[in-house]
Design a protein around this motif. Structure first.
Motif, short mmCIF file in Angstrom:
data_model
loop_
_atom_site.label_atom_id
_atom_site.label_comp_id
_atom_site.label_asym_id
_atom_site.label_seq_id
_atom_site.Cartn_x
_atom_site.Cartn_y
_atom_site.Cartn_z
N ALA A 131 -17.17 -13.95 8.25
CA ALA A 131 -17.53 -12.55 8.49
C ALA A 131 -16.34 -11.72 8.98
CB ALA A 131 -18.66 -12.47 9.50
N ALA A 132 -15.33 -12.38 9.52
CA ALA A 132 -14.14 -11.66 10.00
C ALA A 132 -13.38 -11.10 8.81
CB ALA A 132 -13.26 -12.60 10.80
N LYS A 133 -12.36 -10.33 9.10
CA LYS A 133 -11.51 -9.78 8.04
C LYS A 133 -10.93 -10.91 7.19
CE LYS A 133 -9.34 -5.50 9.52
NZ LYS A 133 -8.05 -4.94 9.94
N THR A 134 -10.89 -10.66 5.91
CA THR A 134 -10.28 -11.62 5.00
C THR A 134 -8.79 -11.72 5.32
OG1 THR A 134 -11.85 -11.03 3.28
CG2 THR A 134 -9.83 -12.12 2.57
N ARG A 135 -8.31 -12.94 5.45
CA ARG A 135 -6.90 -13.18 5.77
C ARG A 135 -6.13 -13.39 4.46
NH1 ARG A 135 -5.60 -16.63 10.85
NH2 ARG A 135 -6.42 -14.72 11.72
N VAL A 136 -5.22 -12.45 4.18
CA VAL A 136 -4.47 -12.43 2.93
C VAL A 136 -2.99 -12.71 3.23
CG1 VAL A 136 -3.76 -11.00 0.97
CG2 VAL A 136 -6.06 -10.74 1.92
N LEU A 137 -2.44 -13.67 2.50
CA LEU A 137 -1.01 -13.95 2.58
C LEU A 137 -0.34 -13.38 1.33
CD1 LEU A 137 1.52 -15.39 3.76
CD2 LEU A 137 0.80 -17.42 2.46
N TYR A 138 0.65 -12.51 1.54
CA TYR A 138 1.40 -11.93 0.43
C TYR A 138 2.80 -12.53 0.45
CZ TYR A 138 3.64 -8.50 -2.61
OH TYR A 138 4.35 -7.90 -3.62
N VAL A 139 3.22 -13.09 -0.69
CA VAL A 139 4.52 -13.74 -0.80
C VAL A 139 5.37 -12.97 -1.80
CG1 VAL A 139 5.74 -15.90 -1.27
CG2 VAL A 139 3.38 -15.96 -0.41
N ASP A 140 6.52 -12.50 -1.33
CA ASP A 140 7.43 -11.73 -2.18
C ASP A 140 8.83 -11.87 -1.60
OD1 ASP A 140 8.85 -9.47 -3.49
OD2 ASP A 140 6.84 -8.81 -4.07
N GLN A 141 9.83 -11.83 -2.45
CA GLN A 141 11.21 -11.93 -1.95
C GLN A 141 11.73 -10.60 -1.43
OE1 GLN A 141 14.04 -13.04 -4.94
NE2 GLN A 141 13.43 -11.42 -6.34
N SER A 142 11.07 -9.51 -1.79
CA SER A 142 11.53 -8.18 -1.39
C SER A 142 10.92 -7.76 -0.05
CB SER A 142 11.15 -7.15 -2.47
OG SER A 142 11.23 -5.84 -1.96
N ALA A 143 11.77 -7.52 0.93
CA ALA A 143 11.30 -7.06 2.24
C ALA A 143 10.56 -5.74 2.13
CB ALA A 143 12.49 -6.93 3.20
N GLN A 144 11.03 -4.86 1.26
CA GLN A 144 10.37 -3.56 1.06
C GLN A 144 8.96 -3.74 0.50
OE1 GLN A 144 11.43 -0.51 2.07
NE2 GLN A 144 9.39 0.13 1.49
N ASN A 145 8.82 -4.62 -0.49
CA ASN A 145 7.49 -4.88 -1.05
C ASN A 145 6.55 -5.47 0.00
OD1 ASN A 145 8.38 -3.99 -3.53
ND2 ASN A 145 8.48 -6.02 -4.45
N LEU A 146 7.07 -6.36 0.83
CA LEU A 146 6.25 -6.96 1.88
C LEU A 146 5.75 -5.89 2.85
CD1 LEU A 146 8.39 -10.15 2.60
CD2 LEU A 146 6.13 -10.10 1.54
N LEU A 147 6.64 -5.02 3.29
CA LEU A 147 6.25 -3.97 4.25
C LEU A 147 5.28 -2.98 3.63
CD1 LEU A 147 9.69 -3.38 6.00
CD2 LEU A 147 7.70 -4.64 6.87
N THR A 148 5.51 -2.62 2.38
CA THR A 148 4.62 -1.68 1.69
C THR A 148 3.23 -2.28 1.54
OG1 THR A 148 6.48 -0.71 0.50
CG2 THR A 148 4.29 -0.35 -0.43
N PHE A 149 3.18 -3.54 1.15
CA PHE A 149 1.90 -4.22 1.00
C PHE A 149 1.13 -4.22 2.32
CE2 PHE A 149 -0.94 -7.83 0.95
CZ PHE A 149 -1.48 -7.80 -0.32
N LYS A 150 1.80 -4.60 3.39
CA LYS A 150 1.14 -4.66 4.70
C LYS A 150 0.65 -3.28 5.13
CE LYS A 150 1.53 -6.55 9.33
NZ LYS A 150 0.34 -7.41 9.32
N ALA A 151 1.48 -2.26 4.95
CA ALA A 151 1.08 -0.91 5.34
C ALA A 151 -0.12 -0.42 4.53
CB ALA A 151 2.27 0.05 5.16
#
Length: 142
Positions: A6-26
């Protein structure tokens, strides 16, 4: 063991680009519990330690492809949802993603936030219906 709760779905995003990682999280952190990893950081310990529900991997990673990462994940944690993102429209990548890694969905960049949100929600809903035994049976029949 069911991964979704029932808690928030925990999603792991894997990417080599730091910018893509930050954009995804935001973009998705308000709807999901987002974890980030570069290829160097992503191993099965993170998945186990963080109780990940869904792994979304870019196919263009430095050490191994996203397909290879998701294939390893499928072998070790078949109940975790797997999504592949790529900028390549190569049909062989799509075939490998489906046949080898058992991905739920395959995205070609660019994709929209709403599209990704809906797919993760659909995946969560579908996974609630599947038991671990169902997942293992589906994989063994591939």
């Amino acid at each position: 063991m069911k991964r979704f709760n029932a808690a928030k779905t925990r999603v792991l995003y894997v990417d080599q680009s730091a910018q893509n990682l930050l954009t995804f999280k935001a973009s998705l952190d308000s709807q999901f519990d987002v974890r980030l990893a570069s290829d160097d950081e992503c191993d099965m310990d993170i998945v186990h330690r963080e109780s990940i529900d869904v792994v979304i991997a870019d196919n263009n990673l430095p050490k191994k492809s996203g397909v290879q990462l998701l294939q390893e994940l499928k072998s070790n944690y078949p109940e975790i949802g797997r999504i592949l993102i790529t900028c390549n429209k190569d049909i062989n990548v799509l075939i490998d993603a489906i046949q080898l890694a058992g991905v739920y969905r395959f995205f070609v960049k660019p994709y929209t936030k709403s599209e990704l949100l809906q797919i993760i929600k659909n995946l969560k809903s579908d996974c609630k219906k599947w038991s671990r035994e169902d997942v293992l049976a589906r994989i063994s029949n591939m």
